[in-house]
Write a protein that holds these residues in place. Sequence first.
Motif, mmCIF file in Angstrom:
data_model
loop_
_atom_site.group_PDB
_atom_site.id
_atom_site.type_symbol
_atom_site.label_atom_id
_atom_site.label_comp_id
_atom_site.label_asym_id
_atom_site.label_seq_id
_atom_site.Cartn_x
_atom_site.Cartn_y
_atom_site.Cartn_z
ATOM 1 N N HIS A 1 -5.277 0.681 -2.715
ATOM 2 C CA HIS A 1 -4.689 -0.450 -3.419
ATOM 3 C C HIS A 1 -3.173 -0.305 -3.416
ATOM 4 O O HIS A 1 -2.631 0.693 -2.926
ATOM 5 N N CYS A 2 -2.494 -1.314 -3.976
ATOM 6 C CA CYS A 2 -1.029 -1.299 -4.050
ATOM 7 C C CYS A 2 -0.558 -1.403 -5.496
ATOM 8 O O CYS A 2 0.471 -2.009 -5.794
ATOM 9 N N TRP A 3 -1.320 -0.843 -6.423
ATOM 10 C CA TRP A 3 -0.948 -0.769 -7.835
ATOM 11 C C TRP A 3 -0.683 -2.135 -8.455
ATOM 12 O O TRP A 3 0.168 -2.287 -9.315
ATOM 13 N N GLY A 4 -1.411 -3.142 -8.007
ATOM 14 C CA GLY A 4 -1.317 -4.461 -8.607
ATOM 15 C C GLY A 4 -0.165 -5.303 -8.124
ATOM 16 O O GLY A 4 0.110 -6.349 -8.704
ATOM 17 N N PHE B 1 7.165 1.267 1.928
ATOM 18 C CA PHE B 1 6.460 -0.016 1.897
ATOM 19 C C PHE B 1 5.376 -0.050 2.974
ATOM 20 O O PHE B 1 4.234 -0.454 2.716
ATOM 21 N N GLN B 2 5.743 0.364 4.172
ATOM 22 C CA GLN B 2 4.802 0.341 5.277
ATOM 23 C C GLN B 2 3.620 1.269 5.005
ATOM 24 O O GLN B 2 2.455 0.916 5.254
ATOM 25 N N LYS B 3 3.909 2.432 4.471
ATOM 26 C CA LYS B 3 2.857 3.423 4.206
ATOM 27 C C LYS B 3 1.839 2.879 3.211
ATOM 28 O O LYS B 3 0.624 2.967 3.428
ATOM 29 N N ILE B 4 2.333 2.324 2.129
ATOM 30 C CA ILE B 4 1.445 1.870 1.067
ATOM 31 C C ILE B 4 0.735 0.579 1.437
ATOM 32 O O ILE B 4 -0.482 0.446 1.250
ATOM 33 N N GLU B 5 1.469 -0.365 1.977
ATOM 34 C CA GLU B 5 0.887 -1.681 2.238
ATOM 35 C C GLU B 5 -0.041 -1.688 3.439
ATOM 36 O O GLU B 5 -0.837 -2.610 3.596
#
Length: 584
Positions: A570-573, A557-561
């Motif tokens: 982006h975060c894939w919507g 979560f931390q990596k992507i967000e």
Amino acid sequence: LILRFPLALFFVLYALSPNLHVSSIFSLCCLDPSAPSTMVRSILLYIVAAWTLSIPIQSSKLPRYTSPNSMPSRKNPVGGLDNLDDTAGGEILQCDYLVVGAGTAGMSFVDTLLTENPSATVILVDRNDAAGGHWVHAYPFCKLHQPSCFYGVNSLPLGKSRHKKGELYDVRDRATKSEILEYYRTVREQFEATGRVRCFFGVEYERSEEERGVHRIVPARQRPGGGGSSVGVRCGKLVTVANAITVPSMRGPLVDVDDSVHFAPVNDVPSSVASGRYEHYVVLGNGKTGADAIVYLLEHGISQSRITWVISRDVWYMLRDALQDYIGIAATFDRGMCRTNSVEECFLLFEKAGLMGRLDPSLPPPRIFKSPVVSGKELDRMRSVQTVVRLGRVTAVEKDTVVLERGSFDFSTEETLLVDCMMEHESVFVDVGADFHIFEPGRITLGPLTSYYNPSGSAARIAFLECALDDDDEKNGCCYFVRGKQYATPTPEYMVGMTYMEAKSIKALMKVEGGAKFYLNSRTFSENPQHHRVGMLRLLWLCYGPKKLAGFYERLFQKIESKGYSDVNHCWGVETLTSRDIET
């Protein structure tokens, strides 16, 4: 009572630990071990859970839903199937759920629905003559990509590899087409035996007479407007399946083909090889279907010198050998997804670890990943083919010539079979828009995957949410999936996005009453502890030792967000989804 006590203790410990999101072996990664007290509770929790789950929860082949009654209820306002109305417009059937599509998703949804709601009634319709979706049309040598242990429906095992807890996760145990069709035939019989499901096959669904609230089904070979009988259905909810799965035998050629050319779907390969009629084979496509065709030809006496392989775009293949070590996969995912600086670097790490492979490592890394799974031995065989054409997509097939986007090549029309393994759509995944919702008033749309490349588990989870929650917004708040057509291209980034969305979905499911129990007991999830032989000491060492797998989801979560990948912005919507816990 002795058996119920540790299970109760399990959920008490879970309730006392707000930072624990426990669902399965793989979702040990949801743990947050930052506080010592949390770690102690985690260890106690898993010791108790492991002992409790060592007892098979469901080993019978009979479904758990056995009530023949279909009385109206709060969640089923329509009532049973016996309430027929022969008014103008023909026979009108009534049910709680009209499910259109008896493929993997539709069958899994109905199965869980019947289990979780003992009064639900269903009418199940499909244009095919049997249940199984695209498997009805698949090539005869097709097998599952995945182990059989988590494919199909929750009430009936499919896997042959067993241990004392039930089905065993075994990458070598992959059901064939014929086995899957027989499996779904048995599932259909189980549905009908409850007295709460009525099936119509060989029919088409059409929405009509909206002012009367009637859905109409017509014979599949008798198109609307052509006369003939039809049946009307009034339902509490309509359930449809959105997907882009079309196998070559379900359609004609995707390009213009000269009448003199021997052009056939991959289904015809076995009979063509047996006949000995063709000297050469041209395989069009290099996804899982194309890879299977190449391997079949090589294993059945066709030398590589007689094969031409047309590859429009190189793809990543997931290697089945590495998937056998299920806990090892979690460690590899953690290193790749959380400890690299780009998705490309992540996939190169996967390749080095033996999880991913490609046909030609000397070429730039592929930009396509459609989740095909092959063994290392199969990949070596595929690499043995020397005549490989990389000139883009096929645009036309003329007499003695295949025309592509960036060139052409010749072949002998009389001596050659062109094998159609091409994709009709850019993506096999559902490219839903940013305003798409699974749950809407009077309607449920299956298709978007809330579980990692797992239509069986995704549909079962949606059925559980339908029964566990009353409000559509609450249900949608538990469903995370890649949303937005711009994110639906089957790239390596999509795989990371699907992992991220599954983690979000698991975390949300754990907050629903009964969600943890459902997830732990569901055979349609690969993470189900009953599918694995894992020693507790090894499990704890992996979670809290040097690899620190506990907390993988939080790190992801931390990596992507935080936009931690240099090639993803982006975060894939996820920001478009109505969520119970959007800030996590």
